[in-house]
Structures are given as C-alpha cells and as structure tokens.
Design a protein around this motif. Sequence first.
Motif, PDB file in Angstrom:
ATOM      1  N   THR A 104       0.822  -0.968   0.808  1.00 35.04           N
ATOM      2  CA  THR A 104       0.306   0.046  -0.032  1.00 35.04           C
ATOM      3  C   THR A 104       0.682   1.403  -0.002  1.00 35.04           C
ATOM      4  O   THR A 104       0.472   2.079  -0.791  1.00 35.04           O
ATOM      5  CB  THR A 104      -0.999  -0.142   1.010  1.00 35.04           C
ATOM      6  N   GLY A 185      -5.971   2.088   3.460  1.00 35.19           N
ATOM      7  CA  GLY A 185      -4.916   1.687   2.439  1.00 35.19           C
ATOM      8  C   GLY A 185      -5.180   3.302   1.622  1.00 35.19           C
ATOM      9  O   GLY A 185      -3.827   3.911   1.351  1.00 35.19           O
ATOM     10  N   HIS A 220      -4.634  -2.095   8.486  1.00 33.33           N
ATOM     11  CA  HIS A 220      -4.311  -2.367   7.256  1.00 33.33           C
ATOM     12  C   HIS A 220      -3.620  -4.029   7.268  1.00 33.33           C
ATOM     13  O   HIS A 220      -2.848  -4.329   8.370  1.00 33.33           O
ATOM     14  CB  HIS A 220      -2.773  -1.569   7.987  1.00 33.33           C
ATOM     15  N   ASN A 254      -7.365  -2.454   1.486  1.00 34.86           N
ATOM     16  CA  ASN A 254      -6.438  -1.483   0.723  1.00 34.86           C
ATOM     17  C   ASN A 254      -6.183  -1.164  -0.475  1.00 34.86           C
ATOM     18  O   ASN A 254      -5.805  -0.332  -1.321  1.00 34.86           O
ATOM     19  CB  ASN A 254      -5.096  -2.704   1.404  1.00 34.86           C
TER      20      ASN A 254
END
Length: 279
Positions: A104, A185, A220, A254
Amino acid sequence: MSDEGGEPDHLDAEEREAVEERETGSAVVIYEVIRKAGADELARPATGLFFSALAAGIGVCASLIGVATLRAGLPDARWAELVSSLGYTIGFVIVVLGNLQLFTEATVSAVLPVVAEPRAVNFGRLARLWGIVLIGNLVGTLIVAAMMAQGWIVDEATLIGALEFSSHLLTNDFGRTLVLGIPAGFLIASLAWVLPNARENSFWVVVAITWLVAAGGFAHVVVGSAEAWLLWLAGRAGLDWVAFGFVLPAFLGNVIGGSGLFALIAHGQVKEEMEGGAD
C-alpha cells in the motif's frame, strides 16, 4: 507518452529537471516523480523485492510491539488508547523512511504507470510486484509474531498487551474489515504523494498519518497480519480466520482505498494538464 529521450513530453524543461532531481513542484511534477519511482519498482528483480518486503514485514512489527508496550503501562481509558496509538507509528517510520517495500505505501507508486498505460503487460508486472511484496510482508510479520508468542522478544506484560490490542480484529466480520481497510489503504498510500514535498518534515508526516490509522481503528493488511498471526499462535483464532476473516478483506479494502482509489484520484487531477502539455 514519451519523447525519443525517454522523458514525458507533457513536461517542460524545468519540470523534467525537478523530476530527475526528485525536487518538489506542481502536482504534475510530484505525479511524475511517483510514476518514475513506480516504473523503477516494476522493473526490479524478484529477489530484491522479496527481501525488501521481508525486511518491511519484520520492521513494521515494531508498530505492534510499540502499541503493546505503551498499553501495558497505561490505564484502561479512551485517552490511553489515543496515546498508545503513537506506538503504531514506529514500524512505519522504520519502513517508510527506510524505503522498504510495504504493501500500500510502496506499491501505490507502481499503479501510476499502469493507470497511465493500461496494457496487459503492465497489469502482469503489477500483479507480480504485488504478489512478491505481499508474500514477503506476510512472512516477515509471521516470523516476528512467532517470536512474540514464544516470549523471545517481549515480556509477559507486553505480550498480554499485544493480544488485548489484537483482539479487536475478532469483532469485525468480512464486510466490516473490508470497509475499515479502505481508509487505511488511502491514508498509507497518500504518504507516497505527500513525502516528496515534506522534506525535513517527513518524520512528522509519517507519524501523523499512521497515528490516525491506529486511532481510527482502520485495518492495514500488513500490520494487522502480525496481530492476526499472534492471535492464531496464541490459540485465540483459527488459520482459516487469519486468511479469510482478516487478510483477504483487509487486502481488498487496502487495494480499493490505496492502490485503486488514491492512484485514480492522483492520476485524474493531472490528466488534463498532461494531455494539454502533450498537444
């Protein structure tokens, strides 16, 4: 499009020089800095990508250890959660400022060349990059989670704090985790756009953005995988939940928020200027 020298023909001479020297400037210059970095990443050998991603997976686990260490010494209160979220920033400082391959953050730059030239070969190169980086990240977080679970690198109080912090993942279903992955993200991907202009303030930019990810309870996939691995190793979750209850929905969220939404917005805001400069 590029001229015979390989430089984008929608940039003037000054903007081309800024791109080459990684200086700051207009949105077009920043876009080209990121696009060029992304093109370089797409061309990197698989071995180099994997070991950089492995190092990032190991390094970003400092976020979980940082949060757990602070939680172990703070009372059970909302303000304590906000303070302990500062620990979440440590791993990102290591990884982002160390230019390691974190899914990411590093991979969003590779999306821009594909958005600019959406050809099958570029999609294939992007899938290769994503796969190598994500696998390397997940292996790295698994290694650290196993060492934590065995008590090799943390004491009992810190391990308990890490498990308490990680247990919030279990309260979210597939859809909720996916939704929480979108802002995570987007925020982490935004670092690629903000840092070229941050210069000496890069440290504080990384701290501010990643603190918000933790304080907001966003998901995440990489840092969260360390938490998920730890829950599995502690017997609080199954391996099927790790793969399909957290990693998959967090990954999708993400991708939507970072590599998809952010990259499209970044490309969209300079598209007309680039086309106008090329005419």
